[in-house]
Write a protein that holds these residues in place. Sequence first.
Motif, PDB file in Angstrom:
ATOM      1  N   VAL A  32       0.837  -1.199   0.000  1.00  0.00           N
ATOM      2  CA  VAL A  32       0.000   0.000   0.000  1.00  0.00           C
ATOM      3  C   VAL A  32       0.875   1.253   0.000  1.00  0.00           C
ATOM      4  O   VAL A  32       0.628   2.204  -0.747  1.00  0.00           O
ATOM      5  N   GLY A  33       1.909   1.254   0.820  1.00  0.00           N
ATOM      6  CA  GLY A  33       2.815   2.398   0.867  1.00  0.00           C
ATOM      7  C   GLY A  33       3.482   2.668  -0.468  1.00  0.00           C
ATOM      8  O   GLY A  33       3.555   3.811  -0.924  1.00  0.00           O
ATOM      9  N   LEU A  34       3.966   1.610  -1.106  1.00  0.00           N
ATOM     10  CA  LEU A  34       4.632   1.776  -2.400  1.00  0.00           C
ATOM     11  C   LEU A  34       3.661   2.259  -3.479  1.00  0.00           C
ATOM     12  O   LEU A  34       4.026   3.084  -4.315  1.00  0.00           O
ATOM     13  N   VAL A  35       2.434   1.760  -3.454  1.00  0.00           N
ATOM     14  CA  VAL A  35       1.432   2.205  -4.435  1.00  0.00           C
ATOM     15  C   VAL A  35       1.126   3.685  -4.240  1.00  0.00           C
ATOM     16  O   VAL A  35       1.057   4.452  -5.212  1.00  0.00           O
ATOM     17  N   LEU A  36       0.961   4.114  -2.998  1.00  0.00           N
ATOM     18  CA  LEU A  36       0.672   5.523  -2.739  1.00  0.00           C
ATOM     19  C   LEU A  36       1.836   6.429  -3.140  1.00  0.00           C
ATOM     20  O   LEU A  36       1.631   7.503  -3.705  1.00  0.00           O
ATOM     21  N   ILE A  37       3.043   5.987  -2.880  1.00  0.00           N
ATOM     22  CA  ILE A  37       4.217   6.765  -3.293  1.00  0.00           C
ATOM     23  C   ILE A  37       4.299   6.807  -4.817  1.00  0.00           C
ATOM     24  O   ILE A  37       4.607   7.845  -5.402  1.00  0.00           O
ATOM     25  N   ALA A  38       3.985   5.701  -5.482  1.00  0.00           N
ATOM     26  CA  ALA A  38       3.996   5.668  -6.944  1.00  0.00           C
ATOM     27  C   ALA A  38       2.954   6.626  -7.514  1.00  0.00           C
ATOM     28  O   ALA A  38       3.197   7.281  -8.532  1.00  0.00           O
ATOM     29  N   LEU A  39       1.796   6.727  -6.869  1.00  0.00           N
ATOM     30  CA  LEU A  39       0.779   7.683  -7.321  1.00  0.00           C
ATOM     31  C   LEU A  39       1.335   9.102  -7.297  1.00  0.00           C
ATOM     32  O   LEU A  39       1.092   9.890  -8.209  1.00  0.00           O
ATOM     33  N   ALA A  40       2.077   9.419  -6.260  1.00  0.00           N
ATOM     34  CA  ALA A  40       2.666  10.761  -6.161  1.00  0.00           C
ATOM     35  C   ALA A  40       3.714  10.974  -7.241  1.00  0.00           C
ATOM     36  O   ALA A  40       3.773  12.028  -7.867  1.00  0.00           O
TER      37      ALA A  40
END
Length: 64
Positions: free
Chosen positions: A17-25
């Motif tokens: 989840v953390g990596l996906v959210l960072i990728a969105l940014a």
Amino acid sequence: MLKTNVGAVDRVIRAAVGLVLIALAVFGQGMTWGWVGVIPLATALVSYCPAYSLLGMNTCGRKA
């Protein structure tokens, strides 16, 4: 040292989840998501969640 209160499955989910959210940014969906993504990623890396401590939760298979 902090007592471990985040289990293996929980760690994998938090890291993903953390990596996906960072990728969105990174890919232009807003910088706020990147900062929000740091929280689950950090808790996955250290195997400790302050919110779990406050709530008395523990997802580890063993007593921490």
